[in-house]
Design a protein around this motif. Structure first.
Motif, PDB file in Angstrom:
ATOM      1  N   LYS A  14       0.830  -1.209   0.000  1.00 33.67           N
ATOM      2  CA  LYS A  14       0.000   0.000   0.000  1.00 33.67           C
ATOM      3  C   LYS A  14       0.862   1.255   0.000  1.00 33.67           C
ATOM      4  O   LYS A  14       0.539   2.241  -0.665  1.00 33.67           O
ATOM      5  N   ARG A  15       1.953   1.225   0.755  1.00 31.34           N
ATOM      6  CA  ARG A  15       2.843   2.379   0.817  1.00 31.34           C
ATOM      7  C   ARG A  15       3.504   2.655  -0.538  1.00 31.34           C
ATOM      8  O   ARG A  15       3.686   3.801  -0.927  1.00 31.34           O
ATOM      9  N   PHE A  16       3.861   1.586  -1.225  1.00 34.83           N
ATOM     10  CA  PHE A  16       4.619   1.714  -2.466  1.00 34.83           C
ATOM     11  C   PHE A  16       3.857   1.107  -3.646  1.00 34.83           C
ATOM     12  O   PHE A  16       4.441   0.412  -4.479  1.00 34.83           O
ATOM     13  N   ASN A  17       2.570   1.374  -3.701  1.00 36.77           N
ATOM     14  CA  ASN A  17       1.749   0.736  -4.727  1.00 36.77           C
ATOM     15  C   ASN A  17       2.151   1.138  -6.140  1.00 36.77           C
ATOM     16  O   ASN A  17       2.129   0.313  -7.063  1.00 36.77           O
ATOM     17  N   ASP A  18       2.544   2.417  -6.351  1.00 35.69           N
ATOM     18  CA  ASP A  18       2.950   2.824  -7.697  1.00 35.69           C
ATOM     19  C   ASP A  18       4.276   2.185  -8.094  1.00 35.69           C
ATOM     20  O   ASP A  18       4.499   1.859  -9.269  1.00 35.69           O
ATOM     21  N   LEU A  19       5.178   1.974  -7.126  1.00 36.45           N
ATOM     22  CA  LEU A  19       6.442   1.287  -7.403  1.00 36.45           C
ATOM     23  C   LEU A  19       6.195  -0.169  -7.768  1.00 36.45           C
ATOM     24  O   LEU A  19       6.779  -0.690  -8.738  1.00 36.45           O
ATOM     25  N   TRP A 127       8.973  15.926   2.192  1.00 38.89           N
ATOM     26  CA  TRP A 127       9.359  15.782   0.795  1.00 38.89           C
ATOM     27  C   TRP A 127       9.054  14.390   0.238  1.00 38.89           C
ATOM     28  O   TRP A 127       8.928  14.222  -0.979  1.00 38.89           O
ATOM     29  N   ILE A 128       8.951  13.385   1.099  1.00 42.99           N
ATOM     30  CA  ILE A 128       8.770  12.010   0.621  1.00 42.99           C
ATOM     31  C   ILE A 128       7.534  11.860  -0.262  1.00 42.99           C
ATOM     32  O   ILE A 128       7.634  11.362  -1.397  1.00 42.99           O
ATOM     33  N   PRO A 129       6.316  12.267   0.181  1.00 40.29           N
ATOM     34  CA  PRO A 129       5.156  12.136  -0.714  1.00 40.29           C
ATOM     35  C   PRO A 129       5.265  13.006  -1.960  1.00 40.29           C
ATOM     36  O   PRO A 129       4.766  12.632  -3.026  1.00 40.29           O
ATOM     37  N   ARG A 130       5.951  14.148  -1.855  1.00 44.48           N
ATOM     38  CA  ARG A 130       6.123  15.005  -3.026  1.00 44.48           C
ATOM     39  C   ARG A 130       7.037  14.354  -4.055  1.00 44.48           C
ATOM     40  O   ARG A 130       6.788  14.435  -5.254  1.00 44.48           O
ATOM     41  N   ILE A 131       8.108  13.735  -3.581  1.00 47.18           N
ATOM     42  CA  ILE A 131       9.014  13.037  -4.502  1.00 47.18           C
ATOM     43  C   ILE A 131       8.287  11.890  -5.187  1.00 47.18           C
ATOM     44  O   ILE A 131       8.464  11.655  -6.396  1.00 47.18           O
ATOM     45  N   ARG A 137       4.649  11.576 -11.978  1.00 48.01           N
ATOM     46  CA  ARG A 137       4.287  12.485 -13.068  1.00 48.01           C
ATOM     47  C   ARG A 137       5.336  12.488 -14.171  1.00 48.01           C
ATOM     48  O   ARG A 137       4.999  12.542 -15.365  1.00 48.01           O
ATOM     49  N   ILE A 138       6.618  12.444 -13.795  1.00 53.05           N
ATOM     50  CA  ILE A 138       7.689  12.409 -14.795  1.00 53.05           C
ATOM     51  C   ILE A 138       7.539  11.186 -15.688  1.00 53.05           C
ATOM     52  O   ILE A 138       7.653  11.268 -16.915  1.00 53.05           O
ATOM     53  N   THR A 187       9.846   1.055 -24.900  1.00 56.24           N
ATOM     54  CA  THR A 187       9.574   2.347 -24.260  1.00 56.24           C
ATOM     55  C   THR A 187       8.912   2.160 -22.901  1.00 56.24           C
ATOM     56  O   THR A 187       9.261   2.847 -21.924  1.00 56.24           O
ATOM     57  N   VAL A 188       7.971   1.230 -22.824  1.00 62.97           N
ATOM     58  CA  VAL A 188       7.300   0.941 -21.555  1.00 62.97           C
ATOM     59  C   VAL A 188       8.306   0.424 -20.531  1.00 62.97           C
ATOM     60  O   VAL A 188       8.294   0.832 -19.360  1.00 62.97           O
ATOM     61  N   LEU A 189       9.195  -0.473 -20.974  1.00 60.32           N
ATOM     62  CA  LEU A 189      10.208  -1.009 -20.056  1.00 60.32           C
ATOM     63  C   LEU A 189      11.163   0.091 -19.600  1.00 60.32           C
ATOM     64  O   LEU A 189      11.528   0.153 -18.422  1.00 60.32           O
ATOM     65  N   LEU A 190      11.575   0.966 -20.520  1.00 52.61           N
ATOM     66  CA  LEU A 190      12.475   2.066 -20.158  1.00 52.61           C
ATOM     67  C   LEU A 190      11.869   2.925 -19.056  1.00 52.61           C
ATOM     68  O   LEU A 190      12.534   3.246 -18.062  1.00 52.61           O
ATOM     69  N   ALA A 191      10.606   3.307 -19.235  1.00 54.97           N
ATOM     70  CA  ALA A 191       9.934   4.153 -18.241  1.00 54.97           C
ATOM     71  C   ALA A 191       9.785   3.433 -16.906  1.00 54.97           C
ATOM     72  O   ALA A 191       9.999   4.020 -15.835  1.00 54.97           O
ATOM     73  N   SER A 192       9.435   2.149 -16.958  1.00 57.37           N
ATOM     74  CA  SER A 192       9.228   1.372 -15.727  1.00 57.37           C
ATOM     75  C   SER A 192      10.523   1.206 -14.944  1.00 57.37           C
ATOM     76  O   SER A 192      10.555   1.390 -13.719  1.00 57.37           O
ATOM     77  N   VAL A 193      11.596   0.854 -15.650  1.00 59.90           N
ATOM     78  CA  VAL A 193      12.889   0.646 -14.986  1.00 59.90           C
ATOM     79  C   VAL A 193      13.416   1.953 -14.404  1.00 59.90           C
ATOM     80  O   VAL A 193      13.878   1.997 -13.260  1.00 59.90           O
ATOM     81  N   PHE A 194      13.339   3.020 -15.192  1.00 66.57           N
ATOM     82  CA  PHE A 194      13.813   4.323 -14.728  1.00 66.57           C
ATOM     83  C   PHE A 194      13.049   4.752 -13.482  1.00 66.57           C
ATOM     84  O   PHE A 194      13.645   5.181 -12.490  1.00 66.57           O
ATOM     85  N   HIS A 195      11.720   4.635 -13.520  1.00 66.57           N
ATOM     86  CA  HIS A 195      10.888   5.023 -12.383  1.00 66.57           C
ATOM     87  C   HIS A 195      11.215   4.172 -11.156  1.00 66.57           C
ATOM     88  O   HIS A 195      11.369   4.706 -10.045  1.00 66.57           O
ATOM     89  N   THR A 196      11.341   2.872 -11.357  1.00 65.39           N
ATOM     90  CA  THR A 196      11.538   1.958 -10.235  1.00 65.39           C
ATOM     91  C   THR A 196      12.843   2.230  -9.504  1.00 65.39           C
ATOM     92  O   THR A 196      12.873   2.342  -8.271  1.00 65.39           O
TER      93      THR A 196
END
Length: 403
Positions: A14-19, A127-131, A137-138, A187-196
């Motif tokens: 729940k804390r890191f659901n987007d990750l 800053w944690i929730p903002r980051i 968003r990035i 492209t999807v993998l690039l975005a996912s790996v970079f974000h993670t």
């Protein structure tokens, strides 16, 4: 319990659901040990698409006869090499990354103050929730803008997302559509790996900083308040018990944070080593690319943009690394400056324990030999600028000799 998961694991998700979601989309689910057949097939397909595009780019750069065109491809290859290093680490060491997330269950940074009482600025906890929101968003902006822009180019100019050499004719159907689909998956993998990975670096480091800040503040607020009334002895004993209780909590929190810091270093130092080397190489490639494109304004701007984005990544890693070291050292200073003179021996021993633990130098490293610090960032910046000035001088001398 839910599907065999314990309560702390559910809280972590729940804390890191987007990750967790990004890791699943990228084909390396951090929290799934036994994937279904369909998920396993998807994980293999998206990885193969990325590897095929990467190899095609290497072949195109090797076969390119024009230096400017080759440098354009090399810039993309450098970015994809950066992603490749992360992807391999996330795929084959995902248990270590997920264990790092599980360790955050020791902390409750959500309860800490979001604003500094003196300056009114955001604290690290704030800053944690903002980051988290910024990273989300990035990633979404990158995916939407890149896919939309390249889709328009594909429709109007019949051009692939990434330039590469393929043993088939990619200008005709259905080869063009098949290759384009593999590049969409890439492209999807690039975005996912970079974000993670950026998430896995920034958020744990900020959590550790917030806990060190909390220990520092708690130490500074422990005060000896002795009563001089007739009930002095009883009051003093009560004060000593309260001080010792607060100090024990500080010691426990400090010990947990030190354990977490060691886990961050053990988990991230290996991928950071490869990534820092690639980033340094990318800065040099950007400098060389600008020189070889001298006179072509568009290509120079692309090279400068590539340099700026690369330097932003270097700054992110090094500035946060320096901040963590600074917060780590501030605990020792807070312990020494706390109100311990005249306190009971047991209290003084706990203070000495915190000071002794904090005296051991700690800094995040890349491969155990390069520290992530502001000095490392400045060294990388100076080396790349020195290379640029050297290449520019050599170019001017060659042009003068020709004339």
């Amino acid at each position: 319990m839910d599907n065999g998961k314990d309560s702390t694991e559910i809280i972590t998700e729940k804390r890191f659901n987007d990750l967790i979601l990004a890791s699943r989309i990228g084909g390396f689910p951090l929290n799934i040990k036994n994937s279904s057949i369909l998920r396993s097939i998807y994980n293999v397909i998206i990885s193969l698409c990325f590897y095929s595009v990467y190899v095609a780019e290497l072949l195109e750069a090797y076969n390119s006869s024009e230096l400017r065109q080759a440098m354009k491809i090399v810039r993309v290859i450098a970015l994809h090499t950066y992603i490749l290093i992360i992807q391999l680490n996330l795929r084959f060491r995902k248990d270590a990354f997920y264990s790092l997330l599980r360790l955050t269950e020791m902390f409750h940074w959500e309860d800490l103050s979001k604003l500094d009482s003196e300056t009114g600025r955001l604290t690290i906890a704030g800053w944690i929730p903002r980051i988290q929101k910024i990273l989300r968003r990035i990633t979404m902006v990158y995916l939407a803008s890149h896919i939309t822009q390249r889709a328009i180019v594909a429709i109007t100019e019949h051009e692939l997302m990434f330039i590469g050499w393929y043993p088939i004719d990619t200008s005709t159907s259905p080869q063009f559509e098949i290759i384009y689909l593999t590049q969409i998956f890439t492209t999807v993998l690039l975005a996912s790996v970079f974000h993670t990975f950026l998430y896995m670096y920034c958020i744990p480091v900020c959590i550790a900083c917030s806990q060190l800040d909390s220990v520092k503040e708690n130490l500074m607020h422990i005060q000896q308040k002795y009563d001089s009334s007739s009930e002095e002895n009883e009051s003093n004993c009560k004060t000593e018990r309260e001080m010792q209780k607060k100090l024990n909590q500080c010691v426990q929190q400090h010990q947990k944070t030190l354990r977490f810091l060691q886990a961050i270093e053990a988990t991230l130092n290996l991928p950071l080593c490869g990534m820092l080397l690639v980033l340094q190489l990318s800065l040099c490639i950007a400098a060389f690319s600008v020189i070889t494109s001298w006179g072509d304004v568009v290509d120079i701007l692309q090279g400068v943009l590539f340099y700026v984005l690369t330097m932003m990544l270097v700054c992110t890693y090094c500035v946060l690394g320096s901040l963590l070291t600074e917060k780590y050292e501030s605990v020792r200073e807070a312990a020494w400056a706390s109100d311990w003179v005249g306190a009971p021996v047991s209290y003084q021993r706990c203070i000495l324990l915190i000071i002794a633990k904090s005296n051991k130098e700690f800094t995040l490293t890349a491969g155990k030999f390069v520290s992530l610090s502001n000095s490392t960032m400045m060294n990388m910046l100076n080396q790349s600028l020195s290379l640029f000035m050297f290449l520019l001088t050599m170019k001017e001398k060659n042009e003068a000799n020709l004339h």
